[in-house]
Write an enzyme that holds these catalytic residues in place. Structure first.
Site, PDB file in Angstrom:
ATOM      1  CG  HIS A   1      23.088  -4.056 -56.078  1.00  9.80           C
ATOM      2  ND1 HIS A   1      24.054  -5.024 -56.015  1.00  9.80           N
ATOM      3  CD2 HIS A   1      23.440  -3.233 -57.103  1.00  9.80           C
ATOM      4  CE1 HIS A   1      24.965  -4.803 -56.951  1.00  9.80           C
ATOM      5  NE2 HIS A   1      24.617  -3.720 -57.620  1.00  9.80           N
TER       6      HIS A   1
ATOM      7  CB  CYS B   1      19.343   2.121 -32.249  1.00 11.43           C
ATOM      8  SG  CYS B   1      19.904   0.732 -33.255  1.00 11.43           S
TER       9      CYS B   1
HETATM   10  C1  RB5 Z   1      20.583   0.406 -26.458  1.00  9.44           C
HETATM   11  O1  RB5 Z   1      21.502   0.290 -25.435  1.00  9.44           O
HETATM   12  C2  RB5 Z   1      21.063  -0.369 -27.670  1.00  9.44           C
HETATM   13  O2  RB5 Z   1      20.892  -1.727 -27.476  1.00  9.44           O
HETATM   14  C3  RB5 Z   1      20.337   0.095 -28.910  1.00  9.44           C
HETATM   15  O3  RB5 Z   1      20.540   1.456 -29.094  1.00  9.44           O
HETATM   16  C4  RB5 Z   1      20.718  -0.553 -30.212  1.00  9.44           C
HETATM   17  O4  RB5 Z   1      22.101  -0.521 -30.407  1.00  9.44           O
HETATM   18  C5  RB5 Z   1      20.132  -1.870 -30.491  1.00  9.44           C
HETATM   19  O5  RB5 Z   1      20.374  -2.516 -31.505  1.00  9.44           O
END
Ligand code: RB5
Length: 144
Positions: free
Chosen positions: A98, A65
């Protein structure tokens, strides 16, 4: 090895790079989305990847993400998953040695593709140490 990958919009580009590189290395890649940079919610994709690993559909999982934080949180809510947010090579090594991490999370907005691929290489190439870590990992697995 069969490796599941998933991302939200913040990790989409990195996930695509990882997918191609892993396939080129001969891994079987299970791409669980997302399929574009359109905004989506990371919990859905983190969970999907984690369930694929926990259910034995894939041996390992890589989730991306924007920061890697949300994806690691989502994945770790699935029983049997030990997902480490990896931001450096040593973290990748320790996650395997670990913590016996069966998934890693990477931040697409903070990790260059070549670094991400190096971290994955180290993680996949490092043996679980067992021994004194065995009990601790078992304790983790008992929490859910
Ligand atoms: C999306 O904007 C962002 O919040 C997501 O990709 C991530 O970083 C969340 O932890």
């Amino acid at each position: 090895m069969k490796i599941a990958v998933a991302a939200d919009h913040g990790g989409f580009t990195l996930k695509e790079e990882i997918k191609e590189a892993l396939a080129a290395q001969g891994h079987e890649v299970l791409d669980l989305g997302t399929d574009s940079e359109a905004s989506v919610d990371y919990p859905f994709f983190g969970r999907k990847c984690a369930e694929a690993v926990a259910g034995g559909e894939a041996e390992r999982g890589v989730v991306c993400c924007g920061s890697g934080i949300g994806m690691s949180m989502a994945a770790n809510k699935v029983k049997g998953i030990r997902c480490a947010l990896v931001t450096g090579e040593e973290y990748a090594r320790l996650a395997a040695e670990h913590n016996h991490a069966n998934m890693i999370a990477l931040g697409g907005r903070f990790t260059a593709p070549e670094d991400a691929l190096r971290y994955i290489d180290v993680w996949l190439g490092t043996e679980w140490a067992g021994g004194r870590h065995d009990r601790r990992v078992a304790e983790l697995d008992e929490m859910l």
